[in-house]
Design a protein around this motif. Structure first.
Motif, PDB file in Angstrom:
ATOM      1  N   GLN A 170       0.923  -1.330   0.045  1.00 57.43           N
ATOM      2  CA  GLN A 170      -0.067  -0.015  -0.022  1.00 57.43           C
ATOM      3  C   GLN A 170       0.891   1.382   0.104  1.00 57.43           C
ATOM      4  N   GLU A 171       2.057   1.162   0.660  1.00 57.35           N
ATOM      5  CA  GLU A 171       2.743   2.436   0.778  1.00 57.35           C
ATOM      6  C   GLU A 171       3.456   2.549  -0.712  1.00 57.35           C
TER       7      GLU A 171
ATOM      8  N   ARG B  85       1.057   4.421  -2.975  1.00 50.79           N
ATOM      9  CA  ARG B  85       0.991   5.669  -2.582  1.00 50.79           C
ATOM     10  C   ARG B  85       2.143   6.328  -3.184  1.00 50.79           C
TER      11      ARG B  85
ATOM     12  N   PRO C 243       1.241   6.783  -7.635  1.00 50.92           N
ATOM     13  CA  PRO C 243      -0.161   6.788  -7.866  1.00 50.92           C
ATOM     14  C   PRO C 243      -0.476   6.157  -9.099  1.00 50.92           C
TER      15      PRO C 243
ATOM     16  N   SER D  15      -7.879   0.532   0.542  1.00 50.89           N
ATOM     17  CA  SER D  15      -6.603   0.607   1.043  1.00 50.89           C
ATOM     18  C   SER D  15      -6.011   1.960   0.997  1.00 50.89           C
ATOM     19  N   LEU D  16      -6.349   2.406  -0.242  1.00 51.44           N
ATOM     20  CA  LEU D  16      -5.843   3.994  -0.853  1.00 51.44           C
ATOM     21  C   LEU D  16      -6.587   4.951  -0.199  1.00 51.44           C
ATOM     22  N   THR D  17      -7.629   4.750   0.642  1.00 49.45           N
ATOM     23  CA  THR D  17      -8.465   5.777   1.006  1.00 49.45           C
ATOM     24  C   THR D  17      -8.374   5.818   2.618  1.00 49.45           C
TER      25      THR D  17
END
Length: 301
Positions: free
Chosen positions: A91-92, A95, A98, A298-300
């Motif tokens: 997830q990192e 981020r 993107p 996961s992105l929100t």
């Protein structure tokens, strides 16, 4: 007081060393993504991908059992990717990149759309199969003609799904021209492979039904192709679908009881195969949705 000087040697023709060119993968940049040693989930996913690639290389005697096996393995691949996407390290990484997340979300949305359309088409095929069996028992040639027409239409609809899926795979993954850490390169590599095998399985499914339901006229077109191309075109069909040829459905009034009974048996067998394919396709459909929803969540966070 006499100064003390240190002697130094110099070489006037010495050529200064050139800085090495930057590799596409950086091994020294600090990264908070996946560690250099492959995560067990990534290793598992790679094995599942290799298994599907081997599965897709089969060109002869493609059956509904073979097809369902591929769909079930594709579900496993999607589930494994879902697990990887939920790792904090992954997830990192997403981020920090993107465009990767946008690409995955877009591709999975398109796969979800395609499989949603496929589920609707399968329901139509099942209805047509039931109506055709009634027509065969009654030896109703007019209803049989409608069934044959619906098969040709279904072949065209499956062709559209094949084109849609191939378009997904042709879209380049962004951000690969810059230096990536080993972990990030491995992560994006398996994601690309997942998209590729998703395309392979989907094409085998949609193309197999399309070729099997194509009209007799379409099969003659293949004779104008080179011999090798003709063989591949025929082999990509699904065996149980091909056993119900158009020629076996015409002229039922002239056929005896035993011939009609055999046609009905093959139609019932085909109906069972369609139900199995529908079930396997639904599993893939739900898995695609779950993976996309997990990524969005996961992105929100």
């Amino acid at each position: 007081m006499t100064g003390v000087f240190k002697r130094s040697l110099s070489f006037p023709n010495k050529i200064p060393s050139r800085a090495p060119s930057k590799p596409p993968i950086s091994y020294h940049n600090r990264s908070i993504s996946l560690p250099c040693r492959s995560h067990p989930l990534i290793s598992q996913l790679k094995n599942e991908i290799d298994e599907l690639k081997t599965w897709s290389s089969k060109l002869e005697n493609r059956t509904s059992v073979w097809l369902c096996y591929g769909l079930n393995r594709l579900k496993d691949v999607q589930d494994s990717l879902d697990d990887i996407l939920q790792l904090p390290q992954t997830q990192e990484s997403l981020r920090l990149h993107p465009t990767w997340a946008e690409k995955i979300l877009e591709d999975f949305l398109r796969f979800v759309d395609v499989y949603g359309i496929f589920q609707t088409l399968v329901l139509s095929v099942k209805d047509d199969q039931l109506a055709a069996q009634v027509a065969i028992r009654k030896k109703d040639d007019s209803k049989i003609a409608l069934y044959i027409k619906s098969r040709k239409k279904m072949a065209r609809e499956m062709d559209k799904l094949v084109s849609a899926v191939r378009c997904i795979a042709r879209c380049q993954f962004p951000g690969l021209d810059s230096g990536l850490s080993v972990a990030d390169a491995e992560l994006v590599g398996v994601i690309i492979d997942v998209i590729e095998v998703s395309m392979l399985v989907s094409v085998a499914l949609f193309n197999g039904i399309s070729l099997s339901f194509a009209s007799r006229k379409s099969s003659w077109i293949g004779l104008r192709l080179p011999k090798k191309a003709k063989k591949i075109k025929i082999d990509e069909g699904i065996q149980e679908f091909q056993e119900i040829g158009i020629e076996s459905l015409w002229g039922l009034r002239k056929k005896g009881y035993e011939e009609v009974r055999m046609v009905l048996k093959r139609m019932r067998d085909l109906e069972d195969c369609i139900c199995d394919i529908e079930t396997s396709g639904q599993r893939v459909f739900r898995s695609l949705i779950n993976t996309r929803v997990s990524l969005l969540n996961s992105l929100t966070r």
